[in-house]
Enzyme design. Structure first.
Site, PDB file in Angstrom:
ATOM      1  N   GLU A  96       0.594  -1.283   0.095  1.00  0.00           N
ATOM      2  CA  GLU A  96       0.058   0.030   0.056  1.00  0.00           C
ATOM      3  C   GLU A  96       0.738   1.267   0.110  1.00  0.00           C
ATOM      4  O   GLU A  96       0.619   2.326   0.845  1.00  0.00           O
ATOM      5  CB  GLU A  96      -0.891   0.152   1.275  1.00  0.00           C
ATOM      6  CG  GLU A  96      -1.861  -1.236   1.186  1.00  0.00           C
ATOM      7  CD  GLU A  96      -2.738  -1.455   2.549  1.00  0.00           C
ATOM      8  OE1 GLU A  96      -2.994  -0.400   3.248  1.00  0.00           O
ATOM      9  OE2 GLU A  96      -3.410  -2.291   2.556  1.00  0.00           O
ATOM     10  N   ASN A 138       2.100  -4.587  -3.625  1.00  0.00           N
ATOM     11  CA  ASN A 138       0.780  -5.037  -3.186  1.00  0.00           C
ATOM     12  C   ASN A 138       0.034  -3.565  -2.879  1.00  0.00           C
ATOM     13  O   ASN A 138       0.428  -3.048  -2.127  1.00  0.00           O
ATOM     14  CB  ASN A 138       0.556  -5.850  -1.898  1.00  0.00           C
ATOM     15  CG  ASN A 138      -0.435  -6.749  -1.738  1.00  0.00           C
ATOM     16  OD1 ASN A 138      -1.331  -6.995  -2.728  1.00  0.00           O
ATOM     17  ND2 ASN A 138      -0.888  -6.688  -0.585  1.00  0.00           N
ATOM     18  N   HIS A 174     -10.331  -6.168  -1.762  1.00  0.00           N
ATOM     19  CA  HIS A 174     -11.264  -6.372  -0.671  1.00  0.00           C
ATOM     20  C   HIS A 174     -12.509  -5.624  -0.957  1.00  0.00           C
ATOM     21  O   HIS A 174     -12.371  -4.495  -1.495  1.00  0.00           O
ATOM     22  CB  HIS A 174     -10.437  -5.271   0.447  1.00  0.00           C
ATOM     23  CG  HIS A 174      -9.559  -6.108   1.348  1.00  0.00           C
ATOM     24  ND1 HIS A 174      -9.631  -7.205   2.326  1.00  0.00           N
ATOM     25  CD2 HIS A 174      -8.139  -6.059   1.236  1.00  0.00           C
ATOM     26  CE1 HIS A 174      -8.460  -7.529   2.602  1.00  0.00           C
ATOM     27  NE2 HIS A 174      -7.644  -6.890   2.132  1.00  0.00           N
ATOM     28  N   GLU A 203      -5.829 -10.377  -1.377  1.00  0.00           N
ATOM     29  CA  GLU A 203      -6.521 -10.445  -0.036  1.00  0.00           C
ATOM     30  C   GLU A 203      -8.242 -10.510  -0.437  1.00  0.00           C
ATOM     31  O   GLU A 203      -8.897  -9.980   0.199  1.00  0.00           O
ATOM     32  CB  GLU A 203      -6.000  -9.168   0.602  1.00  0.00           C
ATOM     33  CG  GLU A 203      -4.617  -9.134   0.710  1.00  0.00           C
ATOM     34  CD  GLU A 203      -4.143  -7.996   1.707  1.00  0.00           C
ATOM     35  OE1 GLU A 203      -5.035  -7.272   2.360  1.00  0.00           O
ATOM     36  OE2 GLU A 203      -3.235  -7.509   1.658  1.00  0.00           O
ATOM     37  N   ASP A 205     -11.888 -10.769  -0.527  1.00  0.00           N
ATOM     38  CA  ASP A 205     -12.917 -10.772   0.399  1.00  0.00           C
ATOM     39  C   ASP A 205     -13.968  -9.970  -0.091  1.00  0.00           C
ATOM     40  O   ASP A 205     -13.886  -9.015  -0.549  1.00  0.00           O
ATOM     41  CB  ASP A 205     -12.716 -10.755   1.735  1.00  0.00           C
ATOM     42  CG  ASP A 205     -12.141  -9.493   2.236  1.00  0.00           C
ATOM     43  OD1 ASP A 205     -12.100  -8.596   1.553  1.00  0.00           O
ATOM     44  OD2 ASP A 205     -11.833  -9.198   3.308  1.00  0.00           O
TER      45      ASP A 205
HETATM   46  O1  G3I Z   1      -3.343 -10.491  18.742  1.00  0.00           O
HETATM   47  C1  G3I Z   1      -3.711  -9.385  19.400  1.00  0.00           C
HETATM   48  C2  G3I Z   1      -4.407  -9.653  20.631  1.00  0.00           C
HETATM   49  O2  G3I Z   1      -3.531 -10.413  21.377  1.00  0.00           O
HETATM   50  C3  G3I Z   1      -4.736  -8.221  21.286  1.00  0.00           C
HETATM   51  O3  G3I Z   1      -5.354  -8.739  22.441  1.00  0.00           O
HETATM   52  C4  G3I Z   1      -5.665  -7.535  20.281  1.00  0.00           C
HETATM   53  C5  G3I Z   1      -6.051  -6.076  20.770  1.00  0.00           C
HETATM   54  O4  G3I Z   1      -6.195  -5.095  19.860  1.00  0.00           O
HETATM   55  O5  G3I Z   1      -4.924  -7.404  19.005  1.00  0.00           O
HETATM   56  C6  G3I Z   1      -4.534  -8.459  18.454  1.00  0.00           C
HETATM   57  O6  G3I Z   1      -3.725  -8.122  17.300  1.00  0.00           O
HETATM   58  C7  G3I Z   1      -4.496  -7.701  16.206  1.00  0.00           C
HETATM   59  C8  G3I Z   1      -4.362  -8.482  15.213  1.00  0.00           C
HETATM   60  O7  G3I Z   1      -4.927  -7.686  13.783  1.00  0.00           O
HETATM   61  C9  G3I Z   1      -4.900  -9.919  15.252  1.00  0.00           C
HETATM   62  O8  G3I Z   1      -6.271  -9.921  15.368  1.00  0.00           O
HETATM   63  C10 G3I Z   1      -3.951  -5.999  15.876  1.00  0.00           C
HETATM   64  O9  G3I Z   1      -4.367  -5.317  17.120  1.00  0.00           O
HETATM   65  C11 G3I Z   1      -4.560  -5.606  14.784  1.00  0.00           C
HETATM   66  O10 G3I Z   1      -3.865  -4.347  14.374  1.00  0.00           O
HETATM   67  C12 G3I Z   1      -4.522  -6.492  13.423  1.00  0.00           C
HETATM   68  O11 G3I Z   1      -5.078  -6.007  12.282  1.00  0.00           O
HETATM   69  C13 G3I Z   1      -4.591  -6.649  11.267  1.00  0.00           C
HETATM   70  C14 G3I Z   1      -4.268  -5.444  10.245  1.00  0.00           C
HETATM   71  O12 G3I Z   1      -4.077  -5.634   8.970  1.00  0.00           O
HETATM   72  C15 G3I Z   1      -3.210  -4.507  10.685  1.00  0.00           C
HETATM   73  O13 G3I Z   1      -2.158  -5.335  10.709  1.00  0.00           O
HETATM   74  C16 G3I Z   1      -5.780  -7.441  10.677  1.00  0.00           C
HETATM   75  O14 G3I Z   1      -5.692  -8.304  11.326  1.00  0.00           O
HETATM   76  C17 G3I Z   1      -5.476  -7.874   8.953  1.00  0.00           C
HETATM   77  O15 G3I Z   1      -6.696  -8.617   8.548  1.00  0.00           O
HETATM   78  C18 G3I Z   1      -5.228  -6.437   8.340  1.00  0.00           C
HETATM   79  O16 G3I Z   1      -4.726  -7.079   7.143  1.00  0.00           O
HETATM   80  C19 G3I Z   1      -4.502  -5.825   6.036  1.00  0.00           C
HETATM   81  C20 G3I Z   1      -3.466  -6.179   5.225  1.00  0.00           C
HETATM   82  O17 G3I Z   1      -2.099  -6.725   6.002  1.00  0.00           O
HETATM   83  C21 G3I Z   1      -2.903  -5.310   4.119  1.00  0.00           C
HETATM   84  N1  G3I Z   1      -4.347  -5.096   3.512  1.00  0.00           N
HETATM   85  C22 G3I Z   1      -5.534  -4.611   4.021  1.00  0.00           C
HETATM   86  C23 G3I Z   1      -5.789  -5.791   5.110  1.00  0.00           C
HETATM   87  C24 G3I Z   1      -6.909  -5.372   6.189  1.00  0.00           C
HETATM   88  O18 G3I Z   1      -7.050  -4.221   6.738  1.00  0.00           O
END
Ligand code: G3I
Length: 292
Positions: A96, A138, A174, A203, A205
Site C-alpha cells: 500500500e 501490493n 477487498h 486478499e 473478500d
Molecule cells: O493478537 C492481538 C491480541 O493479542 C490483542 O489482544 C488484540 C487487541 O488489539 O490485538 C490483536 O492483534 C490484532 C491483529 O490484527 C490480530 O487480530 C492487531 O491489534 C490488529 O492491528 C491486527 O489487524 C490486522 C491489520 O491488517 C493490521 O495489521 C488485521 O488482522 C489484518 O486483517 C489486516 O490486514 C490488512 C493487510 O495486511 C493489508 N491490506 C489490508 C488488510 C485489511 O486491513
C-alpha cells in the site's frame, strides 16, 4: 491440503509483531505458519516487509533520521527474508504505497525520511537476501478509481523501467466498501500482465452490509466474477482469500463491525455459494493458464 495450495500469514510477519523493537524478534507465530505450510506442501506468500499505514512499531515511527531508518529497514528485510529463504516463494515487499484514493503516495514515515526511493530500496534488499523469491508490490484500490489505478500502473512501470527486481503485482481485492467491477478488474489485470509481471488477487473478500444485503447467492456470483477476472488471464498466477471462514475475519475483529459474512465458508466451515463461485471459475480455467 484439500482446499488450498498456498497460505499467507495475516499478521504474524508484520513489522510490529515479528520485530517490535530494534534487535528483538518474535518469530514463533510466523515460524508456525511457515512450518505448517512446508509440511503440507503449501506455497507461502510472505506478508509484508514494508507497510507504512499500520503495524509500524514505535521505534520506526520515531526514527531519528534517514540513515537510521535506512539501517533499520535493511536489517529488517535482510533478516526476515534470509530466515525463510527457499521456503517463502513470494513476498509482498511493499504494501500500500499509495494514498487510499486518487493518485498520490501515502504519507508514511518511510517516504517522509527516505523519499519514494524507499520502495525500490526495499526491493533491492529483499532480492539480495533471496534472489530466487518472487517480489511483489501490493496495493488496495477500487477499480472505479481510475486515478489510483493509473498511479499504481505508472509506479509499477517506472520500477520495471529502472530494472528494479519486481516480479509481481498484487491487487488486494477487498470488496468491503465497494462492489466488485469484474470487467474493469480483468482489464486492469491484463494491463499489468502486459508489463511482463505476474498478477495475483492477494486478499480477496467480499463483505455485504448485512442490514442492507445479505444475499449469499449474490455474493457467490460476485466471487465467481472476481475469480474469473483472474483465471481469464494467463499471467494471473494466484488468488488468496483474506481468511476462509466467516467465524474469523478482519472486518469483524479489526474494524469492529460484527455480522459481516465476507468469506468462502460459514461459521461452521460449511461451503457457501461464495466457495462454489470460486470453484466454478477454477473449473472453467483454460488448460493453458498457470496452475494454482
Ligand atoms: O493478537 C492481538 C491480541 O493479542 C490483542 O489482544 C488484540 C487487541 O488489539 O490485538 C490483536 O492483534 C490484532 C491483529 O490484527 C490480530 O487480530 C492487531 O491489534 C490488529 O492491528 C491486527 O489487524 C490486522 C491489520 O491488517 C493490521 O495489521 C488485521 O488482522 C489484518 O486483517 C489486516 O490486514 C490488512 C493487510 O495486511 C493489508 N491490506 C489490508 C488488510 C485489511 O486491513
Amino acid at each position: 491440503m484439500r482446499e488450498f495450495s498456498s497460505v499467507t500469514p495475516e499478521s504474524s510477519q508484520k513489522w510490529d509483531v515479528i520485530h517490535p523493537e530494534a534487535g528483538r524478534w518474535q518469530f514463533a507465530d510466523s515460524d508456525r505458519v511457515v512450518d505448517f505450510a512446508v509440511s503440507h506442501q503449501l506455497a507461502i506468500r510472505g506478508h509484508t516487509l514494508v507497510w507504512g499505514r499500520a503495524s509500524v512499531p514505535d521505534y520506526i515511527e520515531q526514527a531519528a533520521d534517514a540513515k537510521q531508518l535506512r539501517d533499520y529497514m535493511a536489517d529488517h528485510i535482510s533478516t526476515l527474508v534470509s530466515r525463510y529463504q527457499g521456503k517463502i516463494e513470494r513476498w509482498d515487499v511493499v504494501n500500500e504505497p499509495l494514498a487510499i484514493r486518487g493518485g498520490d503516495y501515502a504519507d508514511y514515515i518511510f517516504n517522509r525520511l527516505l523519499g519514494t526511493d524507499y520502495i525500490e530500496q526495499a526491493f533491492y534488499l529483499a532480492h539480495q537476501a533471496d534472489p530466487a523469491a518472487k517480489l511483489y508490490i501490493n496495493e488496495w484500490y477500487d477499480e472505479n478509481d481510475e486515478e489510483k489505478f493509473q498511479a499504481y500502473y505508472h509506479l509499477v512501470q517506472q520500477l520495471l523501467d529502472k530494472g528494479v527486481p519486481l516480479h509481481g503485482v498484487g491487487i488486494q481485492a477487498h470488496y468491503n466498501f465497494h462492489d466488485p467491477a469484474p470487467e474493469k478488474l480483468q482489464r486492469q489485470i491484463q494491463q499489468f500482465a502486459a508489463l511482463g509481471v505476474e498478477v495475483e488477487l492477494t486478499e480477496l473478500d467480499i463483505a455485504k452490509f448485512p442490514w442492507l444485503d445479505n444475499r449469499l447467492q449474490d455474493q457467490g456470483i460476485e466471487y465467481y466474477q472476481a475469480a474469473k477476472a483472474c483465471t481469464a488471464v494467463a499471467a494471473c498466477s494466484g488468488i488468496t482469500v483474506w481468511g476462509f471462514t466467516d467465524r474469523y475475519n478482519w472486518i469483524k475483529d479489526w474494524l469492529n463491525l460484527p455480522g459481516f459474512t465476507p468469506l468462502l465458508m460459514d461459521q461452521t466451515l460449511q461451503p457457501k455459494p461464495a466457495y462454489y463461485g470460486v470453484q466454478q471459475a477454477l473449473l472453467e480455467r483454460q488448460p493453458t493458464a498457470n496452475p494454482f
